[in-house]
Design an enzyme around this catalytic site. Structure first.
Site, PDB file in Angstrom:
ATOM      1  N   ASP A  51       0.836  -1.193   0.000  1.00 42.47           N
ATOM      2  CA  ASP A  51       0.000   0.000   0.000  1.00 42.47           C
ATOM      3  C   ASP A  51       0.880   1.254   0.000  1.00 42.47           C
ATOM      4  OD1 ASP A  51       0.897  -0.144   2.603  1.00 42.47           O
ATOM      5  OD2 ASP A  51      -1.079  -0.181   3.531  1.00 42.47           O
ATOM      6  N   SER A  52       2.198   1.050   0.030  1.00 40.72           N
ATOM      7  CA  SER A  52       3.168   2.135  -0.190  1.00 40.72           C
ATOM      8  C   SER A  52       3.016   2.713  -1.593  1.00 40.72           C
ATOM      9  CB  SER A  52       4.599   1.638   0.022  1.00 40.72           C
ATOM     10  OG  SER A  52       4.804   0.388  -0.607  1.00 40.72           O
ATOM     11  N   ASP A  90      -0.935  -6.136  -0.211  1.00 37.46           N
ATOM     12  CA  ASP A  90      -1.406  -5.460   1.004  1.00 37.46           C
ATOM     13  C   ASP A  90      -2.912  -5.252   0.968  1.00 37.46           C
ATOM     14  OD1 ASP A  90       0.569  -4.992   2.891  1.00 37.46           O
ATOM     15  OD2 ASP A  90       1.311  -3.188   1.900  1.00 37.46           O
ATOM     16  N   LYS A 120      -1.428  -9.392   2.840  1.00 39.47           N
ATOM     17  CA  LYS A 120      -0.701  -8.952   4.030  1.00 39.47           C
ATOM     18  C   LYS A 120      -1.573  -7.990   4.822  1.00 39.47           C
ATOM     19  CE  LYS A 120       3.002  -6.051   4.027  1.00 39.47           C
ATOM     20  NZ  LYS A 120       2.571  -4.978   4.971  1.00 39.47           N
ATOM     21  N   GLU A 122      -1.768  -5.546   8.576  1.00 41.21           N
ATOM     22  CA  GLU A 122      -1.052  -4.928   9.693  1.00 41.21           C
ATOM     23  C   GLU A 122      -1.815  -5.140  10.995  1.00 41.21           C
ATOM     24  OE1 GLU A 122      -0.256  -0.795   8.992  1.00 41.21           O
ATOM     25  OE2 GLU A 122       0.733  -1.157   7.067  1.00 41.21           O
ATOM     26  N   GLU A 189       8.709  -4.161  11.030  1.00 37.76           N
ATOM     27  CA  GLU A 189       9.182  -2.875  10.520  1.00 37.76           C
ATOM     28  C   GLU A 189       9.680  -1.973  11.638  1.00 37.76           C
ATOM     29  OE1 GLU A 189       7.794   0.870   7.682  1.00 37.76           O
ATOM     30  OE2 GLU A 189       6.544  -0.922   7.780  1.00 37.76           O
TER      31      GLU A 189
END
Length: 271
Positions: A51-52, A90, A120, A122, A189
């Site tokens: 999602d970067s 993501d 993925k 978070e 991270e």
């Protein structure tokens, strides 16, 4: 024979074999067909459609604005290019937090519409219900702990996480909970190297680090940062393997100059 050299297609099972065999896992982000083709052809193990893309491709300040439709677009573009790497996608902010039914439908859309191989997410124990529901559909899940950029407004800053003992202990508990739930891997991270190495020892699934030191099972970087395309981002954990910003700027300036002078196109370059 090393595991990664022996495989035609990287799977979650292959990553586990690599950890068990003490072979480091290489992972980079990818957002489009052309870049993914180069990365995959070079032999990367995992491509993360991060999602970067919200920052790198769209210019947003955070990862929060990117939509599920946009993530699927980027992921499908990457999947069309890839022959060997495992493609992890993501799940964007707001598509799984606090609602496990929505989490499942998000994951199903990503898998069906992009052709990606895994998702993925978070977070730790607070998203376990969503993870478990997605796993019941046979969709592999990669976890993400430490600095979780989707929670940036809760943290208020991008500083190193889990420096205090209480947060460090919670991170270890979260990692173990993600493993127990069935995640195939976890990204850590921006946490202290010693803590990350401890997590990699105490859980059996592969641990991929970004700013988490060398004691983990693999590394991930944003490809635009690693290639030096983005020259405004210089955290301590980033090693720039090239300076494409300068090279591309020089090439564009040469093109402009040649067009203006009439040097391009020459006689060999026209029909």
């Amino acid at each position: 024979m090393s595991v990664h050299k022996n495989v035609k297609r990287v799977t979650t099972h292959v990553l586990q074999e690599m950890k068990d065999n003490n072979e480091k896992i290489s992972m980079l982000t990818g957002y489009d067909f052309s870049m993914a083709k180069i990365i995959d052809g070079a032999g990367i193990d995992v491509i993360l459609v991060g999602d970067s893309a919200s920052n790198v491709m769209a210019g947003h300040e955070t990862t929060l604005p990117i939509t599920l439709d946009q993530m699927i677009y980027h992921a499908a573009s990457v999947v069309r290019a890839v022959e060997r790497a495992l493609v992890v996608v993501d799940m964007p902010f707001g598509s799984y937090q606090g609602n496990s039914k929505e989490a499942l439908s998000t994951a199903i859309r990503i898998m069906k519409e992009s052709g990606g191989h895994a998702v993925k997410m978070e977070g730790g124990q607070e998203i376990l219900e969503s993870i478990q529901r997605i796993l019941t559909a046979g969709i592999p899940v990669m976890g993400h702990l430490g600095l979780t950029p989707q929670s940036i407004y809760k943290f208020g800053t991008y500083v190193v996480r889990a420096k205090q003992e209480e947060e460090a202990n919670r991170l270890i508990e979260d990692a173990k909970a993600l493993e127990a739930a069935g995640c195939f891997s976890i990204v850590l991270e921006k946490i202290p190297a010693e803590l990350a190495a401890r997590v990699a020892k105490e859980v059996n699934i592969p641990i991929i680090g970004i700013g988490a030191g060398g004691g983990v099972d693999g590394q991930v970087l944003v490809v635009h940062d690693m290639l030096g395309i983005n020259n405004e981002f210089n955290p301590r954990f980033l090693r720039k393997y090239h300076n494409l910003f300068d090279e591309m700027t020089t090439a564009v300036k040469s093109y402009i100059s040649d067009v203006r002078s009439g040097d391009f196109p020459n006689k060999e370059e026209q029909y």
